[in-house]
Design an enzyme around this catalytic site. Sequence first.
Site, PDB file in Angstrom:
ATOM      1  N   LYS A 296     -11.696   7.545  17.697  1.00  0.00           N
ATOM      2  CA  LYS A 296     -11.147   8.906  17.663  1.00  0.00           C
ATOM      3  C   LYS A 296     -11.441   9.606  16.350  1.00  0.00           C
ATOM      4  O   LYS A 296     -11.591  10.832  16.308  1.00  0.00           O
ATOM      5  CB  LYS A 296      -9.656   8.894  17.980  1.00  0.00           C
TER       6      LYS A 296
ATOM      7  N   GLY B  96       0.828  -1.208   0.000  1.00  0.00           N
ATOM      8  CA  GLY B  96       0.000   0.000   0.000  1.00  0.00           C
ATOM      9  C   GLY B  96       0.854   1.246   0.000  1.00  0.00           C
ATOM     10  O   GLY B  96       1.516   1.556   0.985  1.00  0.00           O
TER      11      GLY B  96
ATOM     12  N   VAL C 170      -8.856   9.434   2.074  1.00  0.00           N
ATOM     13  CA  VAL C 170      -9.908   8.771   2.846  1.00  0.00           C
ATOM     14  C   VAL C 170      -9.986   9.383   4.236  1.00  0.00           C
ATOM     15  O   VAL C 170      -8.971   9.587   4.896  1.00  0.00           O
ATOM     16  CB  VAL C 170      -9.621   7.257   2.956  1.00  0.00           C
TER      17      VAL C 170
ATOM     18  N   GLY D  54      -0.076   4.440  -0.203  1.00  0.00           N
ATOM     19  CA  GLY D  54      -0.720   5.685   0.183  1.00  0.00           C
ATOM     20  C   GLY D  54       0.183   6.466   1.114  1.00  0.00           C
ATOM     21  O   GLY D  54       1.367   6.142   1.281  1.00  0.00           O
TER      22      GLY D  54
END
Length: 341
Positions: free
Chosen positions: A196, A7, A284, A9
């Site tokens: 959170k 990943g 996101v 990102g």
Amino acid sequence: MKIFVIGAGAWGTAIAMSASARAGSHSVTLWARDAEQARQMQQERANTRYLRGVQFPASLQVVSGDAVAQAADADLIVLGTPMAALREWLTQLAQVRVPVVWLCKGFEAVRAGAPEGSVGLLAHEVCQQVAPDLQCGVLSGPSFADEVARHQPTALVAASAFPGVSQLLVDAFHGEALRVYANSDIIGVEVGGAVKNVLAIATGLCDGLALGLNARAALITRGLAEMSRLGLALGARAETFMGLSGLGDLVLTATGDLSRNRKVGLALAKGMTLAQAVESLGHVAEGVYSARTVHARARLLGVEMPITETVVDLLDGRLAVADAVHSLMTREPRGELDTSP
């Protein structure tokens, strides 16, 4: 140590850079789904899409292709994917013999076609379903990817039911700029990381409406109480919520200007629609997708979470911004230390 990060990102890239930059660094490979993106990052020695202005350490390699095959000789596999992709990757990695850990925070959304009454699962619960034999864990805590990539001081928590996995994460990532603390309470660490994000939306809304610092402090404190109630109901330890993945991550995400979830609340306070707020981020915001699941899990357990419930009503259009504030401020008074809110 050979570390394979799946990943590319912001967070996957940042943690790969952090491990690569350590003195006497590990052999770190970052995997990207898109072959062209991987080629560009390898050539430019940067992830300009998510982490502008930060160069890769010389030893970091970027690849694409068959991730499972390329990770076969790794000592540690790190999943830097969003929560929505976790089930797919754990299923593919179910038979590997090395520890697999994830970075994502949140509850999995209820899947289409799931039996009535199904609820969203925490990451370790997903793993128990699809890859029960994996040695697994999570790396979590108060951290913005940009600051980790720039080697600014950060402290994280490595949580696993397997002591060897927690220690492996410490060995892999603990260094001069990044401190890693082990914790066996994976439930508490994951609940903190999930809730959170929802509370940060509420705090962004509070700040966007200019309700003041008193209101922000009250919201964060009562939000921590909500987080703790849900965690205890799921089997977590109370002290976890006073640590990095509880109070620490909540304070950072609720007040930090780099917080995507906080930005959603700020945008809603300005009059944007939810779709406009999410589109403006370009990343996101897990709180938007996990808020409903957090609320549903709490209701199933009989845990009251009024701030979370208000955020869900706001996101679903059942409450206007001004009404959301009124809803919280007109609740019946309770004792602060009551087990109910």
